[in-house]
Design an enzyme around this catalytic site. Sequence first.
Site, mmCIF file in Angstrom:
data_model
loop_
_atom_site.group_PDB
_atom_site.id
_atom_site.type_symbol
_atom_site.label_atom_id
_atom_site.label_comp_id
_atom_site.label_asym_id
_atom_site.label_seq_id
_atom_site.Cartn_x
_atom_site.Cartn_y
_atom_site.Cartn_z
ATOM 1 N N HIS A 150 -7.526 -5.565 -19.187
ATOM 2 C CA HIS A 150 -8.272 -4.816 -17.212
ATOM 3 C C HIS A 150 -8.964 -6.140 -16.538
ATOM 4 O O HIS A 150 -7.600 -6.310 -15.021
ATOM 5 C CB HIS A 150 -8.816 -3.514 -16.952
ATOM 6 N N TYR A 188 2.788 -6.384 -1.857
ATOM 7 C CA TYR A 188 3.922 -6.519 -1.228
ATOM 8 C C TYR A 188 3.561 -6.856 0.600
ATOM 9 O O TYR A 188 3.248 -6.318 1.096
ATOM 10 C CB TYR A 188 4.900 -4.992 -1.780
ATOM 11 N N ARG A 241 -2.482 -8.244 -22.503
ATOM 12 C CA ARG A 241 -3.223 -6.906 -21.501
ATOM 13 C C ARG A 241 -4.522 -6.361 -21.785
ATOM 14 O O ARG A 241 -4.957 -6.354 -22.673
ATOM 15 C CB ARG A 241 -2.345 -6.005 -21.944
ATOM 16 N N LEU A 284 -3.610 1.559 6.313
ATOM 17 C CA LEU A 284 -2.960 0.425 6.038
ATOM 18 C C LEU A 284 -2.923 -0.066 7.650
ATOM 19 O O LEU A 284 -1.919 0.695 8.378
ATOM 20 C CB LEU A 284 -1.374 -0.105 5.450
ATOM 21 N N LYS A 319 -1.985 -4.051 1.253
ATOM 22 C CA LYS A 319 -0.716 -3.043 1.199
ATOM 23 C C LYS A 319 -0.756 -3.496 -1.283
ATOM 24 O O LYS A 319 0.497 -4.182 -0.744
ATOM 25 C CB LYS A 319 0.550 -3.640 1.715
ATOM 26 N N ARG A 362 -0.155 -10.640 6.318
ATOM 27 C CA ARG A 362 -0.738 -9.926 5.978
ATOM 28 C C ARG A 362 -0.593 -10.146 4.264
ATOM 29 O O ARG A 362 -1.794 -9.761 4.110
ATOM 30 C CB ARG A 362 -0.541 -8.452 6.447
ATOM 31 N N GLU A 422 -2.845 8.822 7.601
ATOM 32 C CA GLU A 422 -1.450 7.886 8.037
ATOM 33 C C GLU A 422 -0.117 8.846 7.458
ATOM 34 O O GLU A 422 -1.123 9.805 6.545
ATOM 35 C CB GLU A 422 -1.807 6.767 7.468
HETATM 36 N N1 PDD Z 1 4.624 0.929 4.920
HETATM 37 N N2 PDD Z 1 1.344 3.516 5.907
HETATM 38 C C1 PDD Z 1 1.341 2.650 5.074
HETATM 39 C C2 PDD Z 1 0.997 3.313 3.359
HETATM 40 C C3 PDD Z 1 2.700 2.186 4.751
HETATM 41 O O1 PDD Z 1 3.189 1.759 2.884
HETATM 42 C C4 PDD Z 1 3.063 2.209 5.516
HETATM 43 C C5 PDD Z 1 4.774 0.769 5.685
HETATM 44 C C6 PDD Z 1 2.763 1.248 6.692
HETATM 45 C C7 PDD Z 1 3.712 0.938 8.001
HETATM 46 O O2 PDD Z 1 3.166 -0.585 8.184
HETATM 47 P P1 PDD Z 1 4.394 -1.432 8.489
HETATM 48 O O3 PDD Z 1 4.991 -0.736 10.263
HETATM 49 O O4 PDD Z 1 3.675 -2.979 8.757
HETATM 50 O O5 PDD Z 1 5.783 -1.047 7.870
HETATM 51 C C8 PDD Z 1 1.704 2.350 7.091
HETATM 52 C C9 PDD Z 1 6.322 0.406 4.350
HETATM 53 C C10 PDD Z 1 7.279 -0.192 4.654
HETATM 54 C C11 PDD Z 1 6.801 0.167 2.508
HETATM 55 O O6 PDD Z 1 6.283 0.512 1.900
HETATM 56 O O7 PDD Z 1 8.511 0.812 1.883
#
Ligand code: PDD
Length: 284
Positions: free
Chosen positions: A101, A32, A99, A202, A146, A51, A178
């Site tokens: 895996h 996403y 379904r 991320l 992501k 990305r 993070e």
């Molecule tokens: N989250 N780290 C993680 C684990 C994240 O899920 C996100 C973003 C970031 C920051 O990435 P960016 O600057 O590209 O938004 C770092 C989004 C916003 C969410 O899950 O809603």
Amino acid sequence: MTYAILNGTLIDRSEAMVDIEDRGYQFGDGVYEVIRVYNGKMFTIKEHLDRFVKSSESIGITLPYSIEQLSEMLEELVGKNKLHTGIVYMQVTRGVAPRNHSFPAKEVVPALTAYTKELPRPAENLKNGVKTILTEDIRWLRCDIKSLNLLGSILAKQQAAEKGCFEAILHRGQDVTEGSSTNIFIVKNGVVITHQSDNLILKGITKDVVLQVCAANNIPVEERTFTLDELAAADEVFLSSTTGEVMPIIEVGGKKVGNGVPGPLTSRLQDLFTQEIEKQCGSL
Ligand code: PDD
């Protein structure tokens, strides 16, 4: 009427449904993006779509749309929904299949969805800063993707919410990685320090903009792993994300950062970041 995108078509949001055997629904088998919209314009759209494609490819999903097509689709969605300030959420899953895996034996069409949401800028938190907790990072080893699988993040964020905090800062042993949905930065003696973009975090689009403005303004940066001790001894701490922008952190695990108010370098980076938004999306 509010619109959503389902498999490349703009439809009534209330009619956007997915099958119960969609692999995103059953396995979290998809990826996403969340894109910020200011003044009806998407900020860093190219970086987000790049990305998105990269995340998809890394789990073997081939998007049936080009980046240009995706960009046009999202622009139309934002326009039709008359979104001024908010977000676009988009995701793609491996599609609908019985379904099992392993990947479906028969070729299935990946399921793409997108919708918009109004969301004001977090003015209060940007000004006053936010509190955070510390918790062990229990996520998998491909946090660079992501992925829709967000249980590790959800459980961490819930712990933060229960303590009245905005974010959970994650650490693997002594190393800070993070936030549950944000990137984390510390400032020590004028140097901005943040985890390198590897498989453990991320690669945030907001993080990259922060690093670019640091480079352009001769603000020293170290992209490296830092420890819980360094976090505790930091002069300033802040987070970055699409929805949170550059947000000061004034408390970590019940302990004040510095004297408990947003620091000067964080404020400067907030201003520089705002200028970047304004360059792309017009004045805020
Ligand atoms: N989250 N780290 C993680 C684990 C994240 O899920 C996100 C973003 C970031 C920051 O990435 P960016 O600057 O590209 O938004 C770092 C989004 C916003 C969410 O899950 O809603």
